[in-house]
Structure formats: structure tokens, C-alpha cells
Design an enzyme around this catalytic site. Structure first.
Site, PDB file in Angstrom:
ATOM      1  N   LYS A  49       0.867  -1.190   0.000  1.00  0.00           N
ATOM      2  CA  LYS A  49       0.000   0.000   0.000  1.00  0.00           C
ATOM      3  C   LYS A  49       0.891   1.224   0.000  1.00  0.00           C
ATOM      4  O   LYS A  49       2.008   1.190   0.513  1.00  0.00           O
ATOM      5  CB  LYS A  49      -0.866   0.013   1.261  1.00  0.00           C
TER       6      LYS A  49
ATOM      7  N   ASP B 172      -6.965   4.222  -4.442  1.00  0.00           N
ATOM      8  CA  ASP B 172      -7.619   4.043  -3.146  1.00  0.00           C
ATOM      9  C   ASP B 172      -8.292   5.393  -2.853  1.00  0.00           C
ATOM     10  O   ASP B 172      -8.482   6.193  -3.771  1.00  0.00           O
ATOM     11  CB  ASP B 172      -6.571   3.670  -2.077  1.00  0.00           C
TER      12      ASP B 172
HETATM   13  O1  2IT Z   1      -8.110  -1.639  -0.607  1.00  0.00           O
HETATM   14  C1  2IT Z   1      -7.986  -2.157  -1.730  1.00  0.00           C
HETATM   15  O2  2IT Z   1      -8.165  -3.357  -1.914  1.00  0.00           O
HETATM   16  C2  2IT Z   1      -7.633  -1.295  -2.859  1.00  0.00           C
HETATM   17  N1  2IT Z   1      -7.447  -0.096  -2.666  1.00  0.00           N
HETATM   18  C3  2IT Z   1      -7.464  -1.864  -4.235  1.00  0.00           C
HETATM   19  C4  2IT Z   1      -6.064  -2.306  -4.459  1.00  0.00           C
HETATM   20  C5  2IT Z   1      -5.757  -2.731  -5.865  1.00  0.00           C
HETATM   21  O3  2IT Z   1      -4.576  -3.035  -6.088  1.00  0.00           O
HETATM   22  O4  2IT Z   1      -6.626  -2.780  -6.720  1.00  0.00           O
END
Ligand code: 2IT
Length: 449
Positions: free
Chosen positions: A128, A168
């Protein structure tokens, strides 16, 4: 060995290590609280210190993001990427742009992502990233300059086989476009290093809808275990970002009546429920005009706007929190239960506080954690990577079929794992156990790295 003493010592050591990291510790505590029978039956996890290794991110990158606003004034934000775990695939997870972003919040999100991605059945590790940048009120030019600056550093740490970011909170197709453009400029390669791209330049159809649709499919699956369905049920969806609006759309399509939702300014109570016309208005308001929900009640005056108020006092059968972490407290849970809520399906990451979860579980209602029920988004990101690798596109219907299948599979994994370890019907335990085992076993296979 006394497993409870072991996990208590483990958690105490974690708290000592990172005393200020409240949300990260909350997420770790929740997972560990459900792993006792797994550790008991698999002492190798203890011997090989899998928990200790799992809570330590493989790498955290923190960097300066300087940019200029339209008046020429200079701003400095802080950027991060937390590369949490790559045991089952390249780091994968979104980028959050919000004033609340800290190393703590991103560690929590990357930790959750590791389990979530493990549940999707796809080869995706956990990561993340983000920044304390607030895009609200900024011009497109300002957002672009910020995103380019963010990428000027991040580009050297990501890659198609290394780390694949997505969006996100506060980071949608516009921001991904600017970041991807700069990534491509700096690296001179056109690969699927980002997901959540627009379909014209490598994005998957249905990726914007995937998280919200997945939440609705998971809700349907949970209700089916009680021979029930979404049809005719009153629903609340809290946030009205990408996840919330698409959850509203699919719940409505499945016959649910969505009567409550909210944004930064307050909440809407629309007793008649959202219909096709209202949904079209909502989509334009949120995705195109980036406006406030106050405009919704101007357009549909039978609905009520409640400034600064959350949604949880609105009577409902189904509640889907889709805003942010810890948005639903113990008191809110009690109010929901008092009003007859029978199913809580998390669309955001860790939106329910431990007290709220306890209240739902004590009442015996259906409750699913975000790492299971909101995994549809990252699952379709995985499918976007697959399509990019093959250099072809699937139709909306094909992606939707995959999404449906994956949500069914996650639902089954949760139920099976919970039952196998003596916690039948406990989706939280099931998600944690199933997510953990795949990653833990892969770490064992790969030795001490
Ligand atoms: O919290 C999550 O699963 C997302 N923000 C999506 C992450 C993604 O790589 O699609």
C-alpha cells in the site's frame, strides 16, 4: 505450549516496538485473536516465527514530494510505499491520498491487503502507498504536478513483476493517469505496472465497479446461507466514493432499497430508496462534478440531508460501511442492532471498531470483514494484470463472471476455514485463517528470507 500466553507476549512485544501505531496494532490484534487454533495445530508457525516475520513489512519507502500550486507557491508532502509481503506474488495494493495518511495507516492497510490478496485466489502479494496530500479543492494542474512529483521518486521502486499500485481513497482514474504517464515517461516502457487504468490505455472493464459489486455479491452470498436474499431489504451504504456508489448500484439491481448514504458534509436519508434516475444523478455528482450530497436533496427534495451526521441511525436490514477505517463504533452497532439490522458487509478496510464487531458477533448477525467482502476490487486489478500480460481485453461480462466466481470462492474459503477451526459462521476468523495459511505456508516453503 500455552498459545494464549504466546500471542499475548507477541502482541505486547509489537506494542513496544511501535507504540504509536494504533491502527496497525488494531489490525494485527484482530488477526492474531482468531489464529489460536491454527497455531495450536501447526506449531511450525511458532517455531519458524511466522507471526513475527509476517508483521514486519519487507520494506517501507518514505520520500519527499515537493510541488507547486497554481500561484507558484511551493508545498511539500510526504510519500510512502509499504511493501509488506511478497510471498505469493508481487506487492499489490492501492495508493491513498488523504490528510490522514501516515506510516501507521499505510502499514495497517498493507497488512490487511496481504490477507485480502491471499483470499482472492490470485498471485498477489500485499502493499500500500500514499501521501498526506488532499486533492479536494485542487485544480487538475495542481493534482498533475503533485502526481508527477510523487512518481519521480516512486517509479524506481515499482514494476510489473515487483510492485503494482492502484487507486484508493483520493486516488482515482485521474490520479492514476497522471502517475502512469510520468512512470512511462521515466521508464520508457508500456507495461501493466498500474491497475485501475482507463480502458483506452490498458485498464480492465469493470475495475471501477468491482469493489462495490463484489460487496453486493458477498452480501448476497451471506444472506443465502440463511435462505435469504437482498431482494426487498432496506440497505445503508456509508461512503459515496467509488466503492459506495457501485455498491448502491448493485444492491439496487439485486432488489435492495438503499435509503441512506453519506459524504464528508453529512448524510442523506432517502426513504423511497435510490432508483435508476437518482443513481445516474449520484454518479455524475460524485465522479464527474465532484460535488456535495447537498445537491442530491436539492434535486430530490423528498430526501433529507443531515449535515455532519453519519448514517447508522437510519433503520435498515443491511449495512455496508464503505467510507474509512473505524467509521462504525460500538454505539453505532448497538443502534443498528436495535433497528433490526441483520447483515453487516464491510466495503472499506476495517470500518468497524473492535467493540462494534463484538456487538455484531454477540448478537449472532451476519458480519463480514473488509478483507473478504471488499476483495473484488483488487481481484479485478489482478485480472487487469492478466489481461495486460496477454495483451488483450475481456468483455464486461467475462470480467463480471470472474469477479462473481472469485467472490463465491472467498465466501466459501471463509466458511470452510472457520468451520475447520471450530468457529462456524465466523467470517472474520475464516478470512484471517484462510488468508494467513496461504501466505504462511508460502513463507515456510521459501525459507528464511
Ligand atoms: O483496498 C484495496 O483493496 C484497494 N485499494 C485496491 C487495491 C488494488 O490493487 O486494486
Amino acid at each position: 505450549m500455552d498459545i494464549h500466553a504466546y500471542t499475548a507476549d507477541f502482541l505486547e512485544a509489537q506494542e513496544k516496538k511501535d507504540p504509536g501505531q494504533k491502527v496497525f496494532l488494531q489490525a494485527v490484534k484482530e488477526v492474531v485473536s482468531t489464529l489460536h487454533p491454527v497455531l495450536e495445530q501447526n506449531p511450525v508457525y511458532i517455531k519458524e516465527k511466522i507471526l513475527e516475520r509476517l508483521v514486519e513489512p519487507e520494506r517501507i519507502i518514505s520520500f519527499r514530494v515537493p510541488w507547486q500550486d497554481d500561484k507558484g507557491e511551493i508545498h511539500v508532502n510526504r510519500g510512502y510505499r509499504v511493501q509488506f509481503n511478497s510471498a505469493i506474488g508481487p506487492y499489490k495494493g492501492g495508493i491513498r491520498f488523504h490528510t490522514s495518511v501516515t506510516q501507521d495507516s499505510l502499514k495497517f492497510l498493507a497488512f490487511e491487503q496481504t490477507f485480502k490478496n491471499s483470499l482472492t485466489t490470485l498471485p498477489l502479494g500485499g502493499g500500500k502507498g500514499g501521501s498526506d496530500f488532499d486533492a479536494r479543492g485542487k485544480s487538475d494542474g495542481e493534482v498533475m504536478r503533485f502526481c508527477h512529483s510523487f512518481m519521480n521518486e516512486l517509479y524506481r521502486h515499482i514494476g510489473y513483476h515487483t510492485d503494482v499500485p492502484a487507486g484508493d481513497l483520493g486516488c482515482g482514474a485521474r490520479e492514476i493517469g497522471y502517475m502512469y504517464g510520468q512512470y512511462k515517461k521515466l521508464t520508457d516502457v508500456f507495461t501493466g505496472t498500474f491497475t485501475g487504468k482507463k480502458p483506452n490505455w490498458g485498464g480492465s472493464l469493470l475495475r471501477p465497479e468491482a469493489t462495490g459489486y463484489g460487496v453486493a455479491y458477498f452480501t448476497q452470498n451471506m444472506l443465502a446461507t440463511k435462505n435469504d436474499s437482498v431482494k426487498g431489504k432496506t440497505c445503508i451504504v456509508s461512503g459515496t466514493g467509488n466503492v459506495g456508489v457501485h455498491a448502491i448500484e448493485k444492491l439496487t439491481e439485486l432488489g435492495g432499497k438503499v435509503v441512506g448514504f453519506m459524504d464528508y458534509d453529512g448524510s442523506v436519508y432517502d426513504k423511497d430508496g435510490v432508483d435508476a434516475e437518482k443513481l445516474a444523478f449520484l454518479k455524475d455528482l460524485v465522479f464527474v462534478r465532484r460535488g456535495s450530497l447537498k445537491e442530491y436533496v436539492k434535486k430530490f427534495p423528498k430526501a433529507e440531508f443531515r449535515p455532519g451526521k453519519k448514517t447508522w441511525d437510519i433503520p435498515c436490514n443491511i449495512a455496508c460501511p464503505t467510507a474509512c477505517e473505524n467509521e462504525l463504533h460500538g454505539d453505532d452497532a448497538k443502534t443498528l442492532l436495535k433497528n433490526g439490522c441483520k447483515c453487516v458487509c464491510e466495503g472499506s478496510n476495517m470500518p468497524c471498531t473492535p467493540e462494534a464487531i463484538e456487538a455484531f458477533q454477540a448478537a449472532g448477525i451476519l458480519y463480514s470483514p473488509g478483507k473478504a467482502s471488499n476483495a473484488g476490487g483488487v481481484a479485478v486489478s489482478g485480472l487487469e494484470m492478466t489481461q495486460n500480460s496477454m495483451r488483450l481485453y475481456w468483455t464486461r461480462e467475462e470480467v463480471d463472471q470472474y469477479l462473481h466466481r472469485i467472490m463465491n470462492s472467498i465466501h466459501n474459503s471463509c466458511l470452510e476455514a472457520a468451520e475447520m477451526y471450530g468457529m462456524k459462521g465466523n467470517y472474520m476468523a475464516g478470512a484471517n485463517i484462510a488468508g494467513f495459511k496461504k501466505v504462511a505456508d508460502s513463507m515456510l516453503d521459501q525459507g528464511l528470507v
